[in-house]
Each structure stands twice: as structure tokens, then as C-alpha cells.
Design an enzyme around this catalytic site. Structure first.
Site, PDB file in Angstrom:
ATOM      1  N   GLY A  17      -5.982   9.469  -9.654  1.00 55.74           N
ATOM      2  CA  GLY A  17      -4.878   8.932  -8.858  1.00 55.74           C
ATOM      3  C   GLY A  17      -4.760   7.423  -9.019  1.00 55.74           C
ATOM      4  O   GLY A  17      -5.239   6.847 -10.007  1.00 55.74           O
ATOM      5  N   GLY A  18      -4.130   6.784  -8.028  1.00 57.20           N
ATOM      6  CA  GLY A  18      -3.866   5.346  -8.121  1.00 57.20           C
ATOM      7  C   GLY A  18      -5.126   4.507  -8.241  1.00 57.20           C
ATOM      8  O   GLY A  18      -5.210   3.600  -9.087  1.00 57.20           O
ATOM      9  N   ALA A  19      -6.127   4.798  -7.409  1.00 62.21           N
ATOM     10  CA  ALA A  19      -7.369   4.004  -7.442  1.00 62.21           C
ATOM     11  C   ALA A  19      -8.083   4.210  -8.776  1.00 62.21           C
ATOM     12  O   ALA A  19      -8.556   3.243  -9.398  1.00 62.21           O
ATOM     13  CB  ALA A  19      -8.271   4.408  -6.282  1.00 62.21           C
ATOM     14  N   ASN A  31      -0.475  -4.052  -6.104  1.00 61.99           N
ATOM     15  CA  ASN A  31      -0.907  -4.026  -4.695  1.00 61.99           C
ATOM     16  C   ASN A  31      -0.846  -5.416  -4.056  1.00 61.99           C
ATOM     17  O   ASN A  31      -1.056  -5.556  -2.861  1.00 61.99           O
ATOM     18  CB  ASN A  31      -2.321  -3.437  -4.551  1.00 61.99           C
ATOM     19  CG  ASN A  31      -3.395  -4.414  -4.975  1.00 61.99           C
ATOM     20  OD1 ASN A  31      -3.180  -5.243  -5.856  1.00 61.99           O
ATOM     21  ND2 ASN A  31      -4.555  -4.329  -4.365  1.00 61.99           N
ATOM     22  N   ASP A  70      -6.899  -3.958  -7.184  1.00 60.13           N
ATOM     23  CA  ASP A  70      -7.788  -2.836  -6.838  1.00 60.13           C
ATOM     24  C   ASP A  70      -8.904  -2.674  -7.882  1.00 60.13           C
ATOM     25  O   ASP A  70     -10.082  -2.652  -7.536  1.00 60.13           O
ATOM     26  CB  ASP A  70      -6.998  -1.519  -6.755  1.00 60.13           C
ATOM     27  CG  ASP A  70      -6.249  -1.380  -5.438  1.00 60.13           C
ATOM     28  OD1 ASP A  70      -6.664  -2.012  -4.441  1.00 60.13           O
ATOM     29  OD2 ASP A  70      -5.251  -0.644  -5.403  1.00 60.13           O
ATOM     30  N   THR A  94       0.844  -1.186   0.000  1.00 60.16           N
ATOM     31  CA  THR A  94       0.000   0.000   0.000  1.00 60.16           C
ATOM     32  C   THR A  94       0.882   1.240   0.000  1.00 60.16           C
ATOM     33  O   THR A  94       2.113   1.114  -0.171  1.00 60.16           O
ATOM     34  CB  THR A  94      -1.005  -0.062   1.177  1.00 60.16           C
ATOM     35  OG1 THR A  94      -1.920   1.022   1.048  1.00 60.16           O
ATOM     36  CG2 THR A  94      -0.328  -0.010   2.542  1.00 60.16           C
ATOM     37  N   LYS A 112       3.262   1.020  -3.941  1.00 60.24           N
ATOM     38  CA  LYS A 112       2.619   0.290  -5.041  1.00 60.24           C
ATOM     39  C   LYS A 112       3.379   0.382  -6.368  1.00 60.24           C
ATOM     40  O   LYS A 112       3.306  -0.525  -7.188  1.00 60.24           O
ATOM     41  CB  LYS A 112       1.184   0.788  -5.233  1.00 60.24           C
ATOM     42  CG  LYS A 112       0.229   0.345  -4.127  1.00 60.24           C
ATOM     43  CD  LYS A 112      -1.196   0.771  -4.454  1.00 60.24           C
ATOM     44  CE  LYS A 112      -2.143   0.394  -3.323  1.00 60.24           C
ATOM     45  NZ  LYS A 112      -3.547   0.711  -3.637  1.00 60.24           N
ATOM     46  N   GLY A 138     -11.497  11.813 -10.439  1.00 59.62           N
ATOM     47  CA  GLY A 138     -10.174  11.499  -9.913  1.00 59.62           C
ATOM     48  C   GLY A 138      -9.304  10.809 -10.944  1.00 59.62           C
ATOM     49  O   GLY A 138      -9.811  10.225 -11.918  1.00 59.62           O
TER      50      GLY A 138
HETATM   51  P1  NDP Z   1      -4.256   9.450  -4.881  1.00 57.54           P
HETATM   52  O1  NDP Z   1      -3.640  10.414  -3.922  1.00 57.54           O
HETATM   53  O2  NDP Z   1      -3.404   8.719  -5.837  1.00 57.54           O
HETATM   54  O3  NDP Z   1      -5.348  10.251  -5.766  1.00 57.54           O
HETATM   55  C1  NDP Z   1      -6.300  11.099  -5.158  1.00 57.54           C
HETATM   56  C2  NDP Z   1      -7.235  11.670  -6.232  1.00 57.54           C
HETATM   57  O4  NDP Z   1      -8.229  12.442  -5.566  1.00 57.54           O
HETATM   58  C3  NDP Z   1      -6.557  12.586  -7.228  1.00 57.54           C
HETATM   59  O5  NDP Z   1      -7.172  12.484  -8.466  1.00 57.54           O
HETATM   60  C4  NDP Z   1      -6.805  13.982  -6.612  1.00 57.54           C
HETATM   61  O6  NDP Z   1      -6.807  15.017  -7.574  1.00 57.54           O
HETATM   62  C5  NDP Z   1      -8.212  13.775  -6.105  1.00 57.54           C
HETATM   63  N1  NDP Z   1      -8.580  14.694  -5.017  1.00 57.54           N
HETATM   64  C6  NDP Z   1      -8.183  14.623  -3.722  1.00 57.54           C
HETATM   65  N2  NDP Z   1      -8.749  15.627  -3.019  1.00 57.54           N
HETATM   66  C7  NDP Z   1      -9.503  16.333  -3.901  1.00 57.54           C
HETATM   67  C8  NDP Z   1     -10.360  17.480  -3.777  1.00 57.54           C
HETATM   68  N3  NDP Z   1     -10.532  18.090  -2.620  1.00 57.54           N
HETATM   69  N4  NDP Z   1     -11.006  17.916  -4.882  1.00 57.54           N
HETATM   70  C9  NDP Z   1     -10.848  17.297  -6.078  1.00 57.54           C
HETATM   71  N5  NDP Z   1     -10.051  16.197  -6.250  1.00 57.54           N
HETATM   72  C10 NDP Z   1      -9.409  15.731  -5.180  1.00 57.54           C
HETATM   73  O7  NDP Z   1      -5.109   8.477  -3.984  1.00 57.54           O
HETATM   74  P2  NDP Z   1      -5.638   7.005  -4.381  1.00 57.54           P
HETATM   75  O8  NDP Z   1      -6.142   7.040  -5.769  1.00 57.54           O
HETATM   76  O9  NDP Z   1      -4.623   6.003  -4.013  1.00 57.54           O
HETATM   77  O10 NDP Z   1      -6.841   6.824  -3.348  1.00 57.54           O
HETATM   78  C11 NDP Z   1      -8.053   7.564  -3.501  1.00 57.54           C
HETATM   79  C12 NDP Z   1      -9.063   7.009  -2.513  1.00 57.54           C
HETATM   80  O11 NDP Z   1      -9.390   5.682  -2.884  1.00 57.54           O
HETATM   81  C13 NDP Z   1      -8.560   6.957  -1.065  1.00 57.54           C
HETATM   82  O12 NDP Z   1      -9.516   7.562  -0.241  1.00 57.54           O
HETATM   83  C14 NDP Z   1      -8.490   5.471  -0.755  1.00 57.54           C
HETATM   84  O13 NDP Z   1      -8.909   5.210   0.574  1.00 57.54           O
HETATM   85  C15 NDP Z   1      -9.489   4.890  -1.737  1.00 57.54           C
HETATM   86  N6  NDP Z   1      -9.182   3.510  -2.119  1.00 57.54           N
HETATM   87  C16 NDP Z   1     -10.158   2.573  -1.914  1.00 57.54           C
HETATM   88  C17 NDP Z   1      -9.924   1.267  -2.256  1.00 57.54           C
HETATM   89  C18 NDP Z   1     -10.989   0.259  -2.013  1.00 57.54           C
HETATM   90  O14 NDP Z   1     -10.719  -0.936  -2.179  1.00 57.54           O
HETATM   91  N7  NDP Z   1     -12.185   0.666  -1.641  1.00 57.54           N
HETATM   92  C19 NDP Z   1      -8.650   0.822  -2.861  1.00 57.54           C
HETATM   93  C20 NDP Z   1      -7.711   1.902  -3.080  1.00 57.54           C
HETATM   94  C21 NDP Z   1      -7.987   3.186  -2.703  1.00 57.54           C
HETATM   95  P3  NDP Z   1      -5.413  15.683  -8.073  1.00 57.54           P
HETATM   96  O15 NDP Z   1      -4.832  14.745  -9.110  1.00 57.54           O
HETATM   97  O16 NDP Z   1      -5.837  16.985  -8.630  1.00 57.54           O
HETATM   98  O17 NDP Z   1      -4.541  15.820  -6.855  1.00 57.54           O
END
Ligand code: NDP
Length: 286
Positions: free
Chosen positions: A137-139, A96, A111, A71, A75, A135
Site C-alpha cells: 500500500g501507500g506506506a 504527504n 514517509d 493524509t 496523498k 504489504g
Molecule cells: P494501505 O491501505 O494503502 O495498505 C495496506 C496494506 O496492508 C496493503 O498492502 C494490504 O494488502 C495490507 N493488509 C491490510 N490488512 C491485511 C491483512 N489482514 N492481511 C494481509 N495484508 C493486509 O495503507 P497504508 O500503506 O497507507 O498504511 C499501512 C499502515 O502503515 C497503517 O497502519 C498506517 O498507520 C501505517 N503508517 C505508518 C506511518 C509511520 O510513520 N509510522 C506512516 C504511514 C502509514 P492488500 O493490498 O491485499 O489490500
């Protein structure tokens, strides 16, 4: 008759490498699953700092562990220490889950597969459907790649920062057959009327945050499916907004449990007791 069966006091061991890792709830799901499967196995979280990751991964082989989860923040970095990486994990660019087979380490990304499995569980078809993904990011990346490989029609990536959003769309267009486009999220986003599934894959709403993604909520229609990756709390204000508009919803626990179930299959060869795992997780987040 004396019992001639050889006794084995050694317990199989699986771990999650992360930093910080103390609040990772996977231990709860895995403990419940192993107990239900009658396996006297141990799953524990290890705090691993980036400079120690290589040694930690080597320990999987050295200690003959069944495998490990990775995690934040490992990753991506873990990939360079593994012997094999699945095609999907290579496209996603992150692993992962690691499992040991014939003395070699294999990297997988469960994931996104956990997410598509959760859709399948609720009989929500993927092929040809239009997705809006909040979004990048990673997820989001893991979900988008698996949806694309499973035959999704179109994925619209809506992200706050242009760089990550455009990069994800470029990846989808170059490595998968899906149609994809990017929308810069600098305003209340209004969903296209032909959206089939909306997914919040940002960290907005993760405990203790109680905010919701910035959307024109009246653009949600009852025929849309609305999903959240946030597992804690299981019922986010975002999902409540969607339910109030008649949408079918899917919470982040479903994705988390299903990715755990995929990992259990890789490590044990057994079908995981998903209902028991889900109940254990929900009890934890009560
Ligand atoms: P990352 O940090 O890689 O990505 C976060 C994303 O959220 C980015 O796109 C970021 O935008 C966006 N973001 C964060 N805050 C804001 C905001 N206030 N307004 C707009 N966009 C926002 O995180 P992960 O992708 O790794 O994780 C994201 C979520 O997924 C976490 O909460 C995690 O707990 C959850 N998750 C759940 C899993 C499950 O099995 N249920 C598995 C993996 C993760 P920007 O690019 O502009 O920064």
C-alpha cells in the site's frame, strides 16, 4: 528606553488535511517540537473532504501558511494542485508534505525518508541489503522507493492481493536500480535465509487489532532487523515475536517521528528535537 521592536501577533500556521483526521497524532509531535524550538507556531488538523481539497490547498497560498501535511485520502489527489513535486514523491506517486517557498507550493513525501532515517539512527546500513516488505500500500510504496534510491540490494514484496504487489515491483524495476520480486501472500510466509531486514508495512496490528502478520516465525534469525510501521501500539505482538528470537527491532514511532523531523526542517529550516518528539508520542500511546 521604550521597546522599538515591532510586535507581531500573527502566529505561523501549519495543518494536516485529512478525512478522518481527528485521531491523527501528528499534532502532539508538532506541539512538542515547536515548544522545544521556542517557536510560537500552531499545528492543527483540518477535516477536509475530497471535493474541498483544491480549495484547501489554495488556502496554503492565500493564507501564507508555512505548509501542510496530507493524509488519507488526499496523498495522491493533492499532487495535481501543487506547483512542484520532488523526484521521490513523483516516483512514489504520493505527497504527504507541502511547503511554501517564494509563494509556490512544493510537494514531498517524507514517509519513506522517515523510515530510512530511522534505520540510519540505529546505524543499520541500507546499501546492498536484502529486504522483505510485507504489504504494497501507500506506506510500503514510500518505504520501498526510498530504500531502492538509497542503494538497497533486493526488495521482495509480499502482498495479499496480486495486483498491488506486482504493480509495486514493476514500479521499483522500472524507476529504480533495485532488484525486486513479488510473492503472493496466500500462505504462512517463510523468510529467505539471506534476508537482512523484514518490514511489516501492512495495517496488521494497528490499534485495536492485536493480530500479527502470517509468517513462519521460526524462519526469523537473530541477525535480521525487524521493523514495524505501526505506531500505535509502539510495541506490537509482531515486534515481540521478533525480539523473542533475538532480532533487533524498530517500531513505527521511529518512522513517524523522523518523517515529522524532516517536515520541520522543510517548514522552519531548523533541526527538530527528535527525542522530545518521540517522548511526546510514546506518552500519548501509553
Ligand atoms: P494501505 O491501505 O494503502 O495498505 C495496506 C496494506 O496492508 C496493503 O498492502 C494490504 O494488502 C495490507 N493488509 C491490510 N490488512 C491485511 C491483512 N489482514 N492481511 C494481509 N495484508 C493486509 O495503507 P497504508 O500503506 O497507507 O498504511 C499501512 C499502515 O502503515 C497503517 O497502519 C498506517 O498507520 C501505517 N503508517 C505508518 C506511518 C509511520 O510513520 N509510522 C506512516 C504511514 C502509514 P492488500 O493490498 O491485499 O489490500
Amino acid at each position: 528606553m521604550p521597546d522599538t521592536k515591532e510586535k507581531c501577533y500573527r502566529k505561523e500556521f501549519i495543518t494536516v488535511f485529512g478525512s478522518p483526521v481527528d485521531e491523527n497524532p501528528t499534532v502532539v509531535i508538532m506541539d512538542a517540537a515547536f515548544k522545544a524550538l521556542g517557536l510560537d507556531w500552531i499545528y492543527n488538523a483540518f477535516e477536509v473532504y475530497p471535493q474541498d481539497l483544491e480549495t484547501a490547498v489554495q488556502s496554503i497560498k492565500a493564507l501564507h501558511m508555512k505548509g501542510a501535511n496530507c493524509t488519507i485520502p488526499h496523498k495522491v489527489a493533492v499532487m495535481k494542485y501543487l506547483d512542484h513535486i520532488s523526484d521521490a514523491a513523483s516516483i512514489i506517486g504520493a505527497v504527504n508534505t507541502v511547503y511554501l517557498k517564494d509563494g509556490e507550493t512544493y510537494g514531498e513525501n517524507s514517509d519513506g525518508k522517515g523510515f530510512t532515517k530511522a534505520l540510519e539512527e540505529d546505524q543499520i546500513p541500507i546499501t546492498g541489503k536484502n529486504y522483505v516488505l510485507l504489504g504494497a500500500g501507500g506506506a510500503a510504496k514510500a518505504i520501498a522507493v526510498e530504500l531502492a534510491l538509497a542503494g538497497a540490494g533486493r526488495i521482495t514484496v509480499v502482498n495479499r492481493s496480486r495486483g498491488r504487489g506486482e504493480e509495486l515491483v514493476e514500479l521499483l524495476l522500472s524507476k529504480t536500480p533495485v532488484k525486486a520480486d513479488f510473492v503472493l501472500w496466500d500462505h504462512s510466509y517463510e523468510l529467505p535465509a539471506d534476508t537482512d531486514v523484514l518490514i511489516n508495512s501492512t495495517s496488521i496490528g494497528l490499534y485495536p487489532d492485536t493480530s500479527s502478520p502470517d509468517l513462519v516465525y521460526d524462519s526469523l534469525r537473530p541477525q535480521m532487523v525487524v521493523c514495524d510501521v505501526i505506531p500505535n501500539p509502539p510495541q506490537t505482538p509482531f515486534l515481540t515475536e521478533a525480539q523473542n528470537r533475538g532480532c533487533h527491532t524498530l517500531n513505527g514511532c521511529a518512522m513517524l517521528v523522523n518523517q515529522g523531523a524532516i517536515n520541520i526542517k522543510l517548514w522552519t529550516g531548523l533541526d527538530a528535537p527528535r527525542d522530545i518528539m518521540k517522548a511526546a508520542l510514546l506518552k500519548e500511546f501509553q
